[in-house]
Design an enzyme around this catalytic site. Structure first.
Site, PDB file in Angstrom:
ATOM      1  N   HIS A  66       0.844  -1.190   0.000  1.00 54.64           N
ATOM      2  CA  HIS A  66       0.000   0.000   0.000  1.00 54.64           C
ATOM      3  C   HIS A  66       0.883   1.246   0.000  1.00 54.64           C
ATOM      4  CE1 HIS A  66      -3.771   2.210   1.788  1.00 54.64           C
ATOM      5  NE2 HIS A  66      -3.249   2.829   0.745  1.00 54.64           N
ATOM      6  N   GLU A 114       1.151   8.406  -3.593  1.00 57.28           N
ATOM      7  CA  GLU A 114       2.027   7.916  -2.531  1.00 57.28           C
ATOM      8  C   GLU A 114       3.299   8.760  -2.427  1.00 57.28           C
ATOM      9  OE1 GLU A 114       1.423   5.397  -0.221  1.00 57.28           O
ATOM     10  OE2 GLU A 114      -0.581   5.707  -1.031  1.00 57.28           O
ATOM     11  N   HIS A 118       3.548  10.833   0.931  1.00 56.63           N
ATOM     12  CA  HIS A 118       4.438  10.138   1.861  1.00 56.63           C
ATOM     13  C   HIS A 118       5.912  10.175   1.447  1.00 56.63           C
ATOM     14  CE1 HIS A 118       0.820   8.606   3.779  1.00 56.63           C
ATOM     15  NE2 HIS A 118       0.411   8.101   2.637  1.00 56.63           N
TER      16      HIS A 118
END
Length: 247
Positions: A66, A114, A118
């Site tokens: 993920h 992502e 992040h």
């Protein structure tokens, strides 16, 4: 001329106050980008499809990535856009181990999200300080953990029977030497138990395994892992097998 002195003093004081305020705001802003651990988040594609009630076709029958998430930090550098060309040589592995389960025809949108949310924060670590290093390093951690094969060795396989969450956590802790975090979908109407959706294993900034939570630290906010996911409650859980598609 003398009355001008208090005005000058007032102006200097005001400038000093604004500078201090600006500095305080700056420090608060930087505090939002401070983090202590990295979370390697694996999700179970069958549950991902159920979670979003999406008609996923033939989701992978193995745990996929993920993301690699710094805790307590998001979108650290908005001026660092995602560039697919930088990870071009990683694409075969990315499509296999880090697919967009929900939108399988547009993986790059997922990877862009992502990276921007992040990856720009994880880049504070030298080993992850570029897109190539972030995605390549995440793949390295994923391969090193071998969660799929470890679960198989432990006898924890998708099944119509239920597992105890404590048994899964204890078994994984015996392999990795640290306590993981397991997240589930709560039972919906007509369902008996929660459904396993994500397993997180955590790392220090030096990329060494560590417990995902420390004594006295809360297990995590509700819904922390995605829409509807929560830290699993102690008790039974369903680890759903892939549905067999009609020939």
């Amino acid at each position: 001329m003398k009355p001008a002195a208090p005005h000058g003093l007032l102006l200097s004081s005001l400038c000093l106050a604004l500078c201090c305020l600006g500095g305080a705001r700056g420090s608060r802003r930087s505090d939002n980008h401070q983090w202590k651990k990295l979370i390697m988040v694996h999700h179970w594609p069958v549950t991902v499809c159920k979670e979003v009630e999406n008609d996923c076709r033939d989701p992978p029958d193995y745990w996929t990535i993920h993301g690699l998430w710094p805790d307590k930090a998001e979108e650290c550098n908005g001026s660092w856009p995602f560039n697919l060309e930088e990870i071009k040589d990683l694409l075969p592995e990315m499509k296999m181990y880090w697919p967009d389960v929900i939108h399988p025809l547009n993986h790059s949108h997922f990877w862009k999200h992502e990276w921007e949310k992040h990856g720009t924060c994880a880049a504070q670590v030298d080993a992850l300080n570029s897109q190539k290093k972030y995605f390549g390093g995440s793949l390295d951690l994923y391969r090193g953990l071998e969660l799929n094969s470890m679960l198989q060795k432990l006898g924890i396989k998708p099944s119509i029977n239920y597992y105890q969450i404590s048994d899964i956590k204890d078994a994984l802790a015996s392999i990795y030497g640290v306590v993981p975090k397991v997240q589930c979908l709560p039972p919906k109407q007509g369902e008996e138990v929660q459904t396993i959706g994500q397993i997180e294993l955590c790392f220090t900034k030096e990329l060494r395994l560590r417990n995902c939570t420390e004594p006295g630290e809360p297990g995590g906010p509700r819904g922390a892992g995605g829409p509807g996911l929560e830290v699993c409650e102690d008790g039974p859980a369903f680890y759903p097998p892939p549905q067999q598609t009609a020939p």
